[in-house]
Scaffold this motif. Sequence first.
Motif, short mmCIF file in Angstrom:
data_model
loop_
_atom_site.label_atom_id
_atom_site.label_comp_id
_atom_site.label_asym_id
_atom_site.label_seq_id
_atom_site.Cartn_x
_atom_site.Cartn_y
_atom_site.Cartn_z
N PRO A 144 4.09 1.25 6.55
CA PRO A 144 2.96 1.81 5.78
C PRO A 144 1.66 1.73 6.59
O PRO A 144 1.40 0.70 7.24
CB PRO A 144 2.88 0.89 4.55
CG PRO A 144 4.26 0.32 4.42
CD PRO A 144 4.76 0.16 5.82
N PHE A 145 0.89 2.80 6.58
CA PHE A 145 -0.38 2.79 7.32
C PHE A 145 -1.39 3.70 6.65
O PHE A 145 -1.03 4.58 5.86
CB PHE A 145 -0.17 3.20 8.79
CG PHE A 145 0.07 4.68 8.98
CD1 PHE A 145 -0.98 5.55 9.25
CD2 PHE A 145 1.36 5.21 8.90
CE1 PHE A 145 -0.76 6.91 9.43
CE2 PHE A 145 1.59 6.57 9.07
CZ PHE A 145 0.52 7.42 9.34
N VAL A 146 -2.64 3.47 6.98
CA VAL A 146 -3.72 4.35 6.54
C VAL A 146 -4.76 4.41 7.65
O VAL A 146 -5.01 3.42 8.34
CB VAL A 146 -4.34 3.86 5.21
CG1 VAL A 146 -5.06 2.52 5.39
CG2 VAL A 146 -5.30 4.90 4.64
N ALA A 304 -8.91 0.95 1.72
CA ALA A 304 -7.87 0.96 2.76
C ALA A 304 -6.82 -0.10 2.45
O ALA A 304 -5.61 0.15 2.55
CB ALA A 304 -8.48 0.72 4.13
N VAL A 305 -7.26 -1.30 2.06
CA VAL A 305 -6.32 -2.36 1.70
C VAL A 305 -5.53 -1.98 0.44
O VAL A 305 -4.30 -2.15 0.39
CB VAL A 305 -7.05 -3.71 1.49
CG1 VAL A 305 -6.07 -4.78 1.01
CG2 VAL A 305 -7.73 -4.16 2.78
N ASP A 306 -6.22 -1.45 -0.55
CA ASP A 306 -5.54 -1.04 -1.79
C ASP A 306 -4.45 0.00 -1.50
O ASP A 306 -3.35 -0.05 -2.09
CB ASP A 306 -6.55 -0.45 -2.78
CG ASP A 306 -7.47 -1.50 -3.39
OD1 ASP A 306 -7.14 -2.70 -3.28
OD2 ASP A 306 -8.50 -1.11 -3.96
N ILE A 307 -4.74 0.92 -0.60
CA ILE A 307 -3.78 1.98 -0.29
C ILE A 307 -2.53 1.42 0.38
O ILE A 307 -1.40 1.74 0.00
CB ILE A 307 -4.44 3.07 0.59
CG1 ILE A 307 -5.45 3.87 -0.23
CG2 ILE A 307 -3.39 4.00 1.19
CD1 ILE A 307 -6.38 4.76 0.59
N VAL A 308 -2.72 0.55 1.40
CA VAL A 308 -1.53 0.02 2.08
C VAL A 308 -0.74 -0.91 1.15
O VAL A 308 0.50 -0.96 1.22
CB VAL A 308 -1.87 -0.67 3.42
CG1 VAL A 308 -2.38 0.34 4.43
CG2 VAL A 308 -2.83 -1.83 3.26
N ILE A 312 3.16 -0.64 0.27
CA ILE A 312 4.08 -1.76 0.43
C ILE A 312 4.87 -1.99 -0.86
O ILE A 312 6.10 -2.17 -0.84
CB ILE A 312 3.32 -3.05 0.80
CG1 ILE A 312 2.73 -2.94 2.22
CG2 ILE A 312 4.23 -4.28 0.71
CD1 ILE A 312 1.71 -4.02 2.55
N ASN A 313 4.16 -1.95 -1.98
CA ASN A 313 4.77 -2.28 -3.27
C ASN A 313 5.53 -1.12 -3.91
O ASN A 313 6.32 -1.31 -4.83
CB ASN A 313 3.70 -2.78 -4.24
CG ASN A 313 3.09 -4.09 -3.77
OD1 ASN A 313 3.78 -4.95 -3.23
ND2 ASN A 313 1.78 -4.25 -3.97
#
Length: 336
Positions: A144-146, A304-308, A312-313
């Motif tokens: 996963p990346f953004v 950005a953190v919320d998106i990755v 992940i989840n």
Amino acid sequence: MEGRKVTLRDIAVKAGLSVNTISRALKDKEDIAPSTRQMIKELAKEMGYVGNALAGSLRSGLTKTIAVIVSDVANPHFGIMVKEIEKTARKHHYTIFVINTEDDYEMEERAIYTAIGKNVDAIIICPSQRGVDNIRFLQKNGVPFVLIGRRFKDEPDFDYVICDDEKGGYLATKHLIEHGHERVLFLNGPIRISSAQERLEGYRRAHQEAGLPVHEDLIIEVGASAGDTRMVVKQLIEQKAQFTGVFAFNDVIAWEAAYVMQKYGYRVPEDYAVIGFDNIQSRLFIPFQLSSVSNSKGRMSKRAVDIVLHKINHPSSQEKFHEVIDTKLVLRGSTL
């Protein structure tokens, strides 16, 4: 225990309990009495025990780590962004590690390989944009990346969170024009970068709305190396180039430009009005009060953190994230 790592068995022997009881207590399992849990935690700390994260990751399939790949953490803009990413990730019990690329394509490739080799759960990357293959490799790998701060317009499958660079360039230039600066010098970043392209679009839109011609000789691409801006502005002043307003790609470039102008005896803002981009002074006190475009670094980093974490989840999710955070102009002493 000096000379070797403390194990669960060492704590069990000391406490006179089973290894399983020690393990469950350290994981806060409710079938272990609270007083026993507290006693075991205190004993573990006293003995210098640290849990094996690798073993935990083998069980869960997650390492609880996120790699953050940026061009230059020495730039306050990236430093602030990384701090915000770390703060948000920590709230979700994630650890980050940061890799610098110096905006170099090969270093970026090595950074991606290093991050994947460390089995990170996700990657947040500000791409060098010297090519697209590194990001395509990320996509093929499946981690996963953004993208943060920059985007590839021709690659709709790449998720990103950026600020509204076009609007920021427009607001800065519009303000300078409305305050009598009909010839605005734009000290832009490398044009390969999406943010540089879009800020230039905003610069052009402000001129068009005002019915003013765009002077192409006043659009100058500035390198990232220390001193590049100073050399460019020094040459412009010595050549008596005609401009009274300055819009800079970022605050660091703006500060360097103002420094050279003042060194030559010119006053800011009386002789030259200067506007930067990034609004670094929202987080750091710097004696020179620079007007700047705020790009909401905190909101960008959090998203950005919320998106990755979402990726992940929800590994099977097909949701796309193309997010543009609003920009606004913050006026200080470098403009009238």
